[in-house]
Design a protein around this motif. Structure first.
Motif, mmCIF file in Angstrom:
data_model
loop_
_atom_site.group_PDB
_atom_site.id
_atom_site.type_symbol
_atom_site.label_atom_id
_atom_site.label_comp_id
_atom_site.label_asym_id
_atom_site.label_seq_id
_atom_site.Cartn_x
_atom_site.Cartn_y
_atom_site.Cartn_z
ATOM 1 N N TYR A 54 1.130 -1.442 0.329
ATOM 2 C CA TYR A 54 -0.147 0.119 0.106
ATOM 3 C C TYR A 54 0.622 0.961 -0.143
ATOM 4 C CZ TYR A 54 -3.304 -3.936 2.034
ATOM 5 O OH TYR A 54 -3.800 -4.706 2.542
ATOM 6 N N TYR B 165 0.257 5.894 0.843
ATOM 7 C CA TYR B 165 -0.258 6.949 1.099
ATOM 8 C C TYR B 165 0.203 7.241 1.300
ATOM 9 C CZ TYR B 165 -3.149 2.671 3.832
ATOM 10 O OH TYR B 165 -3.931 1.982 4.419
ATOM 11 N N PRO C 161 -2.771 9.831 7.104
ATOM 12 C CA PRO C 161 -2.032 9.117 6.171
ATOM 13 C C PRO C 161 -3.544 9.264 5.155
ATOM 14 C CG PRO C 161 -1.170 7.402 7.860
ATOM 15 C CD PRO C 161 -2.025 8.757 8.630
ATOM 16 N N LEU D 98 4.145 6.659 2.709
ATOM 17 C CA LEU D 98 4.442 6.113 3.897
ATOM 18 C C LEU D 98 4.167 4.770 2.680
ATOM 19 C CD1 LEU D 98 2.391 6.894 6.762
ATOM 20 C CD2 LEU D 98 4.896 6.822 6.646
ATOM 21 N N ALA E 159 -0.817 -4.492 8.467
ATOM 22 C CA ALA E 159 -0.463 -4.028 7.633
ATOM 23 C C ALA E 159 1.265 -3.505 8.395
ATOM 24 C CB ALA E 159 -1.523 -2.985 6.513
ATOM 25 N N PHE F 267 4.217 -0.500 8.674
ATOM 26 C CA PHE F 267 4.539 0.657 7.638
ATOM 27 C C PHE F 267 6.240 0.490 7.534
ATOM 28 C CE2 PHE F 267 1.143 3.021 6.504
ATOM 29 C CZ PHE F 267 0.270 2.239 7.267
ATOM 30 N N GLY F 268 7.004 1.664 6.734
ATOM 31 C CA GLY F 268 8.406 1.967 6.175
ATOM 32 C C GLY F 268 8.235 3.050 7.336
ATOM 33 N N GLN F 269 9.309 3.838 7.278
ATOM 34 C CA GLN F 269 9.661 5.243 8.387
ATOM 35 C C GLN F 269 8.788 6.579 7.066
ATOM 36 O OE1 GLN F 269 12.215 5.829 10.688
ATOM 37 N NE2 GLN F 269 12.949 3.619 10.998
ATOM 38 N N ARG G 273 10.340 11.738 3.055
ATOM 39 C CA ARG G 273 9.952 13.315 2.874
ATOM 40 C C ARG G 273 9.965 13.516 2.248
ATOM 41 N NH1 ARG G 273 7.183 16.164 7.220
ATOM 42 N NH2 ARG G 273 8.358 14.573 9.010
#
Lengths: 114, 112
Positions: free
Chosen positions: A33, A35, A43, A91, A103, A105-107, A110
């Motif tokens: 996914y 976001y 998100p 994200l 799920a 999530f990655g960091q 930006r």
């Protein structure tokens, strides 16, 4: 890998330029996914992949945004002709199955468009 | 329109107090609900996942309740610690495929 990896962690680009954001999901996770999170907001869903195919791209804001996952693992989010309003944290998340599992999530990346 | 709302937007408590965070959703036909924690500049960490058929989930000092008919969930954090300072996000899924709709979050500060 141990977790979801996103690169780069920060990206500054000029208005009108093209950018690519990369996501390496947890090995073996079939669902992926993307976001987008603006400052002070939660998100917002962009696109969901099951394997190589985009099962739901209803969150992509316009045709400047595109994402691929050609081999069913790494995914790239592509933004053409960037605008200042595209500035946000992007994200990525992956999960082992698309049903009933959480799920991871990655960091995030930006993105700043100047 | 399906909306997820979190109240309050920010909360500050002294160490040791219990935290109560609220989440409401306009469409009660959810598939599941998750609570996440987000630290500044970091991604999201899943805390608890509640299926629509469940009324609550517990993990350590955390307890989340779900009242699907009234469109509400509450996250309780017992005996708060400074390390609990973060933004807490509530997210609902309306299908089995994991697409999440998030609230804007509650920013929590626990003072020593």
């Amino acid at each position: 890998g141990a977790g979801v990896s996103q690169t780069p962690s920060n990206k500054v680009t000029e208005k009108g330029k093209y950018v690519e954001l990369r996501c390496d999901p947890i090995s073996g996770h079939t669902a992926l996914y993307w976001y987008r999170q603006s400052l002070g907001q939660g998100p917002e869903f962009l696109i969901y992949f099951q394997g190589t195919g985009a099962a739901d791209d209803s969150g992509l804001p316009n045709d400047r945004f595109f994402a691929v996952r050609p081999e069913g693992s790494v995914s790239t989010l592509k933004i053409q002709r960037t605008e200042r309003g595209d500035s946000a944290v992007y994200l990525c998340a992956s999960s082992a199955y698309s049903k009933d599992t959480e799920a991871f999530f990655g960091q995030g990346t930006r993105l700043t468009v100047v | 329109k399906q909306e997820v709302t979190q109240i309050p937007a920010a909360l500050s408590v002294p160490e040791g107090e219990n935290l109560v965070l609220n989440c409401s959703f306009t469409d009660s036909a959810i598939y599941n609900l998750q609570w996440f924690r987000q630290d500044p500049g970091k991604g999201l960490t899943s805390l608890l996942l509640i299926q629509s058929s469940q009324r609550e989930q517990t993990s350590g000092r955390l307890n989340a309740s779900l009242d699907k008919s009234s469109g509400r969930s509450t996250l309780y954090i017992a005996a708060s610690q400074p390390g609990d300072s973060a933004t807490y996000l509530c997210a609902v899924s309306y299908d089995s495929w994991g697409k999440l709709q998030f609230g804007a979050g509650t920013q929590v500060v626990v003072t020593p």
